[in-house]
Structure formats: structure tokens, C-alpha cells
Scaffold this active site. Structure first.
Site, PDB file in Angstrom:
ATOM      1  N   ARG A 275       1.644  -5.577   6.829  1.00 56.79           N
ATOM      2  CA  ARG A 275       0.179  -5.756   6.774  1.00 56.79           C
ATOM      3  C   ARG A 275      -0.274  -7.061   7.403  1.00 56.79           C
ATOM      4  O   ARG A 275      -1.460  -7.371   7.409  1.00 56.79           O
ATOM      5  CB  ARG A 275      -0.312  -5.621   5.332  1.00 56.79           C
ATOM      6  CG  ARG A 275       0.385  -6.518   4.356  1.00 56.79           C
ATOM      7  CD  ARG A 275       0.096  -6.117   2.910  1.00 56.79           C
ATOM      8  NE  ARG A 275       0.897  -6.862   1.953  1.00 56.79           N
ATOM      9  CZ  ARG A 275       2.128  -6.540   1.582  1.00 56.79           C
ATOM     10  NH1 ARG A 275       2.705  -5.480   2.090  1.00 56.79           N
ATOM     11  NH2 ARG A 275       2.783  -7.272   0.697  1.00 56.79           N
TER      12      ARG A 275
ATOM     13  N   GLU B  23      -2.160  -4.370  -1.391  1.00 58.62           N
ATOM     14  CA  GLU B  23      -0.705  -4.240  -1.282  1.00 58.62           C
ATOM     15  C   GLU B  23      -0.039  -5.597  -1.525  1.00 58.62           C
ATOM     16  O   GLU B  23       1.084  -5.677  -2.003  1.00 58.62           O
ATOM     17  CB  GLU B  23      -0.318  -3.679   0.100  1.00 58.62           C
ATOM     18  CG  GLU B  23       1.080  -3.117   0.141  1.00 58.62           C
ATOM     19  CD  GLU B  23       1.355  -2.246   1.376  1.00 58.62           C
ATOM     20  OE1 GLU B  23       1.266  -1.012   1.294  1.00 58.62           O
ATOM     21  OE2 GLU B  23       1.646  -2.820   2.437  1.00 58.62           O
TER      22      GLU B  23
END
Ligand code: F6P
Length: 556
Positions: free
Chosen positions: A274, A360
Site C-alpha cells: 500500500r 490495512e
């Protein structure tokens, strides 16, 4: 069994500040504090951050800085920059900032200067971009590339997808006089890929298979289907080589899939999925905007890196202040979500990008040492583009029984030439922040209705329905224009905020074990769905669901 740790007295101090501020409204804070704008508006790497509408005063900020000092925020930044393995459960550095360092910098990770390698990959990306743009990279029938399909998911999708949408007005023109048509396929639902293939020409389409691990089920399934589609149109021996490139850290799996590793753009395990937009995962951005655009995105992020790393005073550090506002709203005032509201169509994918980046990273229930956390960690992040949200869910934000902090993002310069629109858009942004903060008392609502000629009993009856509690905090993030530099700075700011929050909560922002169980079980369920006999144990409810679906699934 790890024991819960001692609560720091700094947290208790923050609760005292909350109790002191409890009776003070945001209206009062805004009107009674002459230093508020000067103290709570900060400029960093071209962004204007405005926390004046947070339920904080000077004393509250001081208490938050003390908490951050005790948590060692500056030291945590330094350790990340020094390449320490801050991702402790995977024993890795988390050094995506190295991806945006200038060519003449150096940065050692695990004893090796990574900057030359980072720029070698950037140069390789630039070479492909040039070949595509000037028409030298041709498909199997020798026609130039006109459209690009990025196949990836999560961090291998959301970043480039969001940036391409945000900067579409700046897309580069190829030698043919067009911009490239960009598509992003992430979902394993075949409808997504099929829709893209339906409007793609196999002779002129380039597929990027983007996967850090090159083991992700959704991506590999889509990539195989895309390759079959291509090969249904041609038996040219170079078809795959001309139409497929890969972005990954895993050369072996790329080769196994059938993509020549000469057509692979690599990155490294110290780049989290990410946080990988800045690596070769940004290839779609480079193709769409041109290499200058991608390099400017990196430069904007680097400018924010420098701001965050070099600003030692807590009140001057934009990322630290953003993190502390989240601590205040979520841990001290009890909000469980943050609503991200970009007032700019170009930024419509920012909420979903931030969902992965924040949820996340920060959705963790144990400290670094494995002991359970004693307070809430990552907030739910959701949102939508303004002004659409105003006509959908703002009712709840203004008058609902729950309150959630909001984050408005606005751009002074419009991306279009239509007169009148942009002032309306930005007026709505400012008005919403004002309305959430100030609200409207029942007496004010009644007085307004009386002034409009409504009989007094009717005005009194309606006043509770037409009043607003106010006191609902928001942050404003404004930028002069949306370009690669300012967007890079914005994204990097959120990244640093995330890491600082993880420092304050003593959790690992860089692993994501929470996605594994579902993946593991999906493998077993898939086998059961495709088998005539039951292969794996499941609870009765799951078995009943599998049986119902198995009876209806088309044979594959
Ligand atoms: O959803 C879990 C995850 O591992 C994300 O962290 C990552 O961005 C995504 O899957 C895709 O992974 P990969 O790039 O390895 O295909």
C-alpha cells in the site's frame, strides 16, 4: 501470554483536558481564541492544513505534544529513515521514502545503498514510456500501443488508479496525437475484465500485470484470462512479449507465468504494497502522464518527506499534528470513523485509496510486543466526493446521533473552463465546515422561521427539527492547484501520519496478517465448490451455503 501494559499518565492528562473542554462549544473556541488561525493553520510542501475547527485549544495541543514526545515520535521517524526493520513481524524496513529520493542522494537499507537501483528502475520505466509514446513499442501487428490495462489489486491498483484519475487533465499526448486510454482491472469478478476487453483492441493494448508477490489469486486469474484473450486473436510468437509487462518483486513467479523477466520492472521487499505507488507500481502513472509527471509526483512526495523529517518542533510538523488530531477525535472524544470529503471530481478515488492505506495499516489489535492494545486503533475511513455526499449522507453528519470528524480536501484552481462552477463548489466546502462547527440553536431556527412569517407555535414545533447541534469537528486541506507535485505531497502526508499514529499506538503499520485467514479459507471453499464430495470441514451454515451455490454454479 503477553500482559497488558501500563497506561501512560499522558493519556489520563488528555482525558482531563477533554473534561475541561467539555462545556466549551466549538463556536466559543472559534470566536474566543485570537491566536487560533495563526496556531492552527499550517503550510507544508504547498498544502494548507487547517485544524481551526477541531475541538482543541492551546492546552489540548500541548497535552497531545507531550504524549507524542513521550512516545518518541521524532526518534521513530529517524529509525524508519535509517532503514531499521520497523516492520517487525516481517523483519523488514519500510522505506518507501527511498523511492522518491533524488538521484544524487544515498540511502542504506540492510547495508546497501538502494538509490542507484531505484533510479535504474526509473530509467527503465522512462525508456518504456518513451517507446510507447513515440510509437516504437508496437503490438503483434506492428501498430503502436493505444490503451493500457493495469491488472492488480489493493496496493497494486488503488494508488495508480487514483493518481491517473486525479491527474487525467494532464495526460501526455503520444506521437499519434492521443492520450493513452487507461483501464484498471482489480476484481476477480470476470465482468470487470470482460467489460474492459470488450472495448479493447488486442493489436494496440498493453497489459501491466502488477503484483508485489505475483501470487495474488485475483490478479493471476485476471492476467491468465487476459493472456488467453490475446492469444485467441493471434499466434504471433512475440505476442505475449509485446503486450505483457510485469511489475513485481518476484522474478521467479513472473517467469513461471510466462512473462520474460526482461519485461519486468522490479521493486523490493522494503516497499509495502500500500506504499508502493512510488515504485514501478506507478508505471501506469508514468505511461499516462509521461515521465516528467511521474517524477514530479515523486518530487512532491519527497518535499513532504523533508518537511516531516526536518521539522523538529511538534507544532510545525503537519504529519504529527494530523496524527494527533486523530488521537484526539478517536481515543479521547470517542469517534470511530473519519469521513474524507474531496471537493473535487478529480480526487474522487482518494477515499478508497485512504481506506487501504489507513485501515490495512492501522487496523491492528496488538502492540508490537504482541500484547493487546488497550484503546481503539485505526478508524473506519469512508467518504465521497463533494457535493454529491451533501445530497446523500450529510443529513446524518449534521443531525444524526453519531458524530464523525470530517476531512475536507479542496483545490483553488479548477480543471475546467466552465464559468461559475468552481466558486459554487468551494463555497459549499467552506459552508459545510462552518455548518458542522457552528450548528444552529433551536432559538435561532425559530427566530429565522418567525422572520419568514411563520406563526410562532408552528416555528416552535419545527425548531427541534430544524436546529443543528454543531460542535462537529473538521479539518480543511487546501491546495492551490492539483498537479503531480501537490498530489505527491498530499499522499506522502497521509503516509507519514499513518506511521506516526502507529508509533503512538505502538502497533505495526506495515504488516497485514488480517487479510490472510479469508484468503486461506477461500482456497478451501473453492475446492469444495468445485468438487462433488465434501473435502473440508465447515460449520453447518457454511456447508449449506456451499451446497446451495454448488448446485447453481455453471460448470467451468
Ligand atoms: O490485501 C492484501 C494485500 O497483500 C495488500 O496488502 C496488497 O496491496 C494486495 O494484497 C495485493 O498484493 P500483491 O501486490 O502482492 O498482488
Amino acid at each position: 501470554m503477553p500482559q497488558p501494559r501500563q497506561a501512560s499518565s499522558r493519556w489520563a492528562q488528555l482525558a482531563d483536558v477533554r473534561d475541561r473542554l467539555g462545556p466549551v462549544s466549538l463556536r466559543e473556541l472559534l470566536s474566543g481564541d485570537p491566536d487560533r488561525v495563526e496556531r492552527d493553520v499550517l503550510h507544508a510542501a504547498g498544502l494548507r492544513l487547517d485544524w481551526t475547527r477541531q475541538r482543541l485549544d492551546a492546552g489540548a495541543w500541548e497535552a497531545l505534544y507531550a504524549l507524542a514526545g513521550e512516545a518518541g515520535w521524532a526518534d521513530a521517524l529517524r529509525r524508519q529513515w535509517d532503514g531499521e526493520h520497523v516492520n517487525t513481524t516481517e523483519d523488514r524496513a519500510a522505506h518507501h521514502m527511498a523511492l522518491r529520493l533524488p538521484r544524487d542522494a544515498s540511502c542504506h537499507i540492510d547495508g546497501q545503498d538502494v538509490v542507484p537501483e531505484v533510479h535504474r528502475v526509473l530509467d527503465a520505466i522512462e525508456a518504456l514510456v518513451q517507446r510507447v509514446h513515440d510509437g516504437r513499442h508496437v503490438g503483434y501487428s506492428d501498430r503502436p500501443i493505444r490503451s493500457v490495462v493495469n491488472i492488480g489489486i489493493g496496493g497494486s491498483d488503488l494508488g495508480p488508479r487514483m493518481v491517473c484519475a486525479a491527474l487525467a487533465p494532464l495526460a501526455a499526448t503520444t506521437a499519434e496525437g492521443h492520450t493513452l486510454r487507461m483501464h484498471f482491472v482489480s476484481n476477480v469478478d470476470g465482468a470487470a475484465l470482460e467489460a474492459v476487453l470488450r472495448e479493447s483492441d488486442p493489436e494496440t493494448t498493453l497489459f501491466i500485470v502488477a503484483s508485489k508477490t505475483f501470487g495474488t489469486q485475483e490478479t493471476l486469474t485476471n492476467a491468465r484470462s487476459a493472456r488467453s484473450w490475446l492469444l485467441r486473436h493471434t499466434d504471433h510468437p512475440e505476442a505475449v512479449a509485446r503486450h505483457f509487462v510485469a511489475v513485481s518483486t518476484h522474478a521467479g513467479r513472473v517467469a513461471e507465468f510466462g512473462i520474460d523477466i526482461g519485461n519486468m520492472f522490479g521493486f523490493w521487499d522494503w516497499v509495502g504494497g500500500r506504499y508502493s505507488l512510488w515504485s514501478a507500481i506507478g508505471l501506469p502513472v508514468a505511461l499516462y502522464l509521461g515521465m516528467d509527471g511521474f517524477r514530479n509526483l515523486l518530487a512532491g512526495a519527497h518535499a513532504m518527506d523533508r518537511h516531516v523529517l526536518e521539522t523538529a518542533a511538534p507544532d510545525g510538523n503537519a504529519a504529527l499534528r494530523m496524527a494527533l488530531v486523530d488521537i484526539w477525535n478517536h481515543n479521547i472524544l470517542g469517534a470511530c470513523a473519519r469521513v474524507v470529503l474531496p471537493y473535487d471530481e478529480r480526487l474522487k478515488l482518494v477515499p478508497s485509496y485512504l481506506q487501504q492505506a489507513e485501515m490495512e495499516s492501522l487496523g491492528k489489535g496488538v502492540h508490537l510486543d504482541g500484547s493487546p492494545v488497550e484503546r481503539d486503533t485505526g478508524a473506519l475511513v469512508w467518504g465521497a466526493v463533494g457535493t454529491d455526499g451533501q445530497h446523500a449522507f450529510y443529513q446524518l453528519l449534521h443531525q444524526g446521533t453519531r458524530w464523525e470528524p470530517t476531512e475536507f480536501i479542496g483545490v483553488a484552481e479548477p480543471a475546467h473552463g466552465l464559468p461559475g462552477h468552481h466558486p459554487i463548489l468551494l463555497a459549499n466546502l467552506v459552508a459545510q465546515a462552518e455548518a458542522l462547527a457552528h450548528g444552529k440553536t433551536a432559538a435561532e431556527a425559530a427566530a429565522e422561521m418567525s422572520a419568514d412569517g411563520l406563526p410562532e407555535p408552528e416555528a416552535a414545533r419545527l425548531a427541534p427539527h430544524r436546529s443543528f447541534p454543531g460542535d462537529r469537528p473538521s479539518t480543511l486541506i487546501l491546495m492551490e492547484r492539483l498537479d503531480p507535485h501537490s498530489l505527491g505531497a498530499l499522499i506522502a502526508l497521509f503516509e507519514h501520519k499513518i506511521y506516526l499514529l502507529s508509533t503512538l499506538w505502538e502497533i505495526n503499520a506495515f504488516d497485514q496478517w488480517g487479510v490472510e485467514l479469508g484468503k486461506q479459507l477461500a482456497g478451501r471453499v473453492l475446492e469444495d465448490l468445485q468438487s462433488d464430495t465434501r473435502l473440508h470441514p465447515h460449520d453447518p451454515a457454511t456447508l449449506a451455503t456451499i451446497d446451495w451455490l454448488r448446485a447453481r454454479l455453471p460448470a467451468s
